[in-house]
Design a protein around this motif. Structure first.
Motif, PDB file in Angstrom:
ATOM      1  N   GLU A  67      42.478   4.745  69.443  1.00  0.00           N
ATOM      2  CA  GLU A  67      42.255   4.882  68.002  1.00  0.00           C
ATOM      3  C   GLU A  67      42.008   6.349  67.697  1.00  0.00           C
ATOM      4  OE1 GLU A  67      38.460   3.577  66.698  1.00  0.00           O
ATOM      5  OE2 GLU A  67      39.050   3.373  64.594  1.00  0.00           O
ATOM      6  N   CYS A  68      42.604   6.849  66.617  1.00  0.00           N
ATOM      7  CA  CYS A  68      42.387   8.231  66.200  1.00  0.00           C
ATOM      8  C   CYS A  68      41.912   8.212  64.748  1.00  0.00           C
ATOM      9  CB  CYS A  68      43.667   9.043  66.354  1.00  0.00           C
ATOM     10  SG  CYS A  68      43.456  10.820  66.117  1.00  0.00           S
ATOM     11  N   PRO A  69      40.587   8.122  64.519  1.00  0.00           N
ATOM     12  CA  PRO A  69      40.074   7.979  63.148  1.00  0.00           C
ATOM     13  C   PRO A  69      40.311   9.209  62.267  1.00  0.00           C
ATOM     14  CG  PRO A  69      38.369   7.520  64.796  1.00  0.00           C
ATOM     15  CD  PRO A  69      39.531   8.093  65.520  1.00  0.00           C
ATOM     16  N   ASN A  70      40.301  10.392  62.881  1.00  0.00           N
ATOM     17  CA  ASN A  70      40.604  11.618  62.130  1.00  0.00           C
ATOM     18  C   ASN A  70      41.081  12.673  63.115  1.00  0.00           C
ATOM     19  OD1 ASN A  70      38.248  13.136  63.139  1.00  0.00           O
ATOM     20  ND2 ASN A  70      37.043  11.723  61.882  1.00  0.00           N
ATOM     21  N   SER A  71      41.345  13.858  62.610  1.00  0.00           N
ATOM     22  CA  SER A  71      41.982  14.876  63.446  1.00  0.00           C
ATOM     23  C   SER A  71      41.082  15.408  64.553  1.00  0.00           C
ATOM     24  CB  SER A  71      42.459  16.043  62.570  1.00  0.00           C
ATOM     25  OG  SER A  71      41.369  16.627  61.886  1.00  0.00           O
ATOM     26  N   SER A  72      39.783  15.110  64.500  1.00  0.00           N
ATOM     27  CA  SER A  72      38.855  15.625  65.509  1.00  0.00           C
ATOM     28  C   SER A  72      38.426  14.590  66.531  1.00  0.00           C
ATOM     29  CB  SER A  72      37.591  16.171  64.829  1.00  0.00           C
ATOM     30  OG  SER A  72      37.897  17.203  63.947  1.00  0.00           O
ATOM     31  N   LEU A  73      38.675  13.329  66.261  1.00  0.00           N
ATOM     32  CA  LEU A  73      38.126  12.263  67.085  1.00  0.00           C
ATOM     33  C   LEU A  73      39.222  11.403  67.695  1.00  0.00           C
ATOM     34  CD1 LEU A  73      35.201  11.037  64.794  1.00  0.00           C
ATOM     35  CD2 LEU A  73      35.012  12.422  66.865  1.00  0.00           C
ATOM     36  N   LEU A  74      38.956  10.972  68.913  1.00  0.00           N
ATOM     37  CA  LEU A  74      39.859  10.055  69.606  1.00  0.00           C
ATOM     38  C   LEU A  74      39.004   9.066  70.374  1.00  0.00           C
ATOM     39  CD1 LEU A  74      42.887   9.503  70.317  1.00  0.00           C
ATOM     40  CD2 LEU A  74      42.508  10.877  72.366  1.00  0.00           C
ATOM     41  N   ASN A  75      39.293   7.790  70.203  1.00  0.00           N
ATOM     42  CA  ASN A  75      38.563   6.747  70.918  1.00  0.00           C
ATOM     43  C   ASN A  75      39.513   5.978  71.826  1.00  0.00           C
ATOM     44  OD1 ASN A  75      36.157   7.298  69.414  1.00  0.00           O
ATOM     45  ND2 ASN A  75      36.932   6.023  67.733  1.00  0.00           N
ATOM     46  N   LEU A  76      38.944   5.390  72.853  1.00  0.00           N
ATOM     47  CA  LEU A  76      39.686   4.464  73.701  1.00  0.00           C
ATOM     48  C   LEU A  76      38.826   3.215  73.857  1.00  0.00           C
ATOM     49  CD1 LEU A  76      42.270   4.050  75.357  1.00  0.00           C
ATOM     50  CD2 LEU A  76      41.038   4.910  77.350  1.00  0.00           C
ATOM     51  N   HIS A  77      39.272   2.126  73.255  1.00  0.00           N
ATOM     52  CA  HIS A  77      38.530   0.866  73.302  1.00  0.00           C
ATOM     53  C   HIS A  77      38.988   0.066  74.515  1.00  0.00           C
ATOM     54  CE1 HIS A  77      37.032   1.906  69.382  1.00  0.00           C
ATOM     55  NE2 HIS A  77      38.254   1.944  68.875  1.00  0.00           N
ATOM     56  N   LEU A  78      37.989  -0.450  75.237  1.00  0.00           N
ATOM     57  CA  LEU A  78      38.249  -1.128  76.499  1.00  0.00           C
ATOM     58  C   LEU A  78      37.795  -2.579  76.410  1.00  0.00           C
ATOM     59  CD1 LEU A  78      36.614   1.656  78.724  1.00  0.00           C
ATOM     60  CD2 LEU A  78      38.991   1.534  77.948  1.00  0.00           C
TER      61      LEU A  78
END
Lengths: 114, 114
Positions: A67-78
């Motif tokens: 998931e990339c909520p905005n240009s500064s953040l990146l998540n990886l859901h497991l």
């Protein structure tokens, strides 16, 4: 600021757990990446986001959800991971393709699935 | 598909001496980037040096320099005046111009002997 910050640094999770890895950068980069690295092996690309849109998915199993909520953040859901998913997960960022794409990496999250 | 080959799994060098790490790659593209990354035990991948394929001049960064032979598809890294802090795994990496995907070699573990 030339840092890519990943949290947590270490994570132990059961096969039925749901957890998320987080990555943040403030370098104005518009490409962000998730890599998986097994011991004594090179990093393997999982996902690339370019301008907050998923541009590359290297046939990663659906139990990994980026998931990339905005240009500064990146998540990886497991979710529902397997023991063989235990590895170092590296986040990186760079300018998008064509602008000198050296990637800056975070320190990684060491994930253990039990 | 592009491939990157590092034929030296392990190298060692005496402190203050010079060492060269080898890398070859295979591509049909004419515009691309090559990188050397360093991964110490702290796990973070750190960019050491970068080379654009269209540039004939070899890149240098302080004690680090490359020998880029485009026709031979060779990209070696020379470390001069080796220091204890240079001990790490070194990865050679390739990226096409216009594509964010990094392809890594298998790595060379460099040991510095005091």
């Amino acid at each position: 600021d030339t840092e890519v910050t990943q949290t947590p640094k270490h994570l132990v999770m059961g096969m039925t757990n749901k957890k998320s890895l987080k990555c943040e950068q403030h370098m104005g980069h518009r490409a962000m990446y998730w890599y998986k690295q097994k011991a004594k092996k090179p990093p393997e690309l999982m996902f690339v986001y370019s301008y907050e849109k998923l541009s590359i998915n290297e046939s990663v199993p659906s139990r990994f959800s980026p998931e990339c909520p905005n240009s500064s953040l990146l998540n990886l859901h497991l979710h529902a991971l397997q023991p063989e998913d235990s590895a170092l997960y590296l986040c990186a960022s760079s300018h998008p393709a064509g602008r000198g794409i050296e990637a800056f990496f975070g320190q990684g999250t060491r994930l253990t699935v039990v | 598909a592009q491939t990157v080959t590092q034929s030296q799994p392990e190298m060692s060098v005496q402190e203050a001496e010079t060492v060269t790490l080898s890398c070859t790659y295979d591509t049909s593209e004419s515009d691309y980037y090559l990188f050397w990354y360093k991964q110490p035990p702290s796990r973070q991948m750190i960019l050491v040096i970068r080379q654009e394929a269209y540039k004939q001049q070899n890149a240098t960064e302080n004690r680090f320099s490359v020998n880029f032979q485009k026709a031979a598809k060779s990209f070696s890294l020379k470390i001069s005046d080796s220091q204890l802090g240079d001990a790490a795994m070194y990865f050679c990496a390739y990226a096409n111009f216009g594509n964010e995907k990094l392809t890594f070699g298998t790595g060379t573990r460099l040991t510095i002997i005091p």
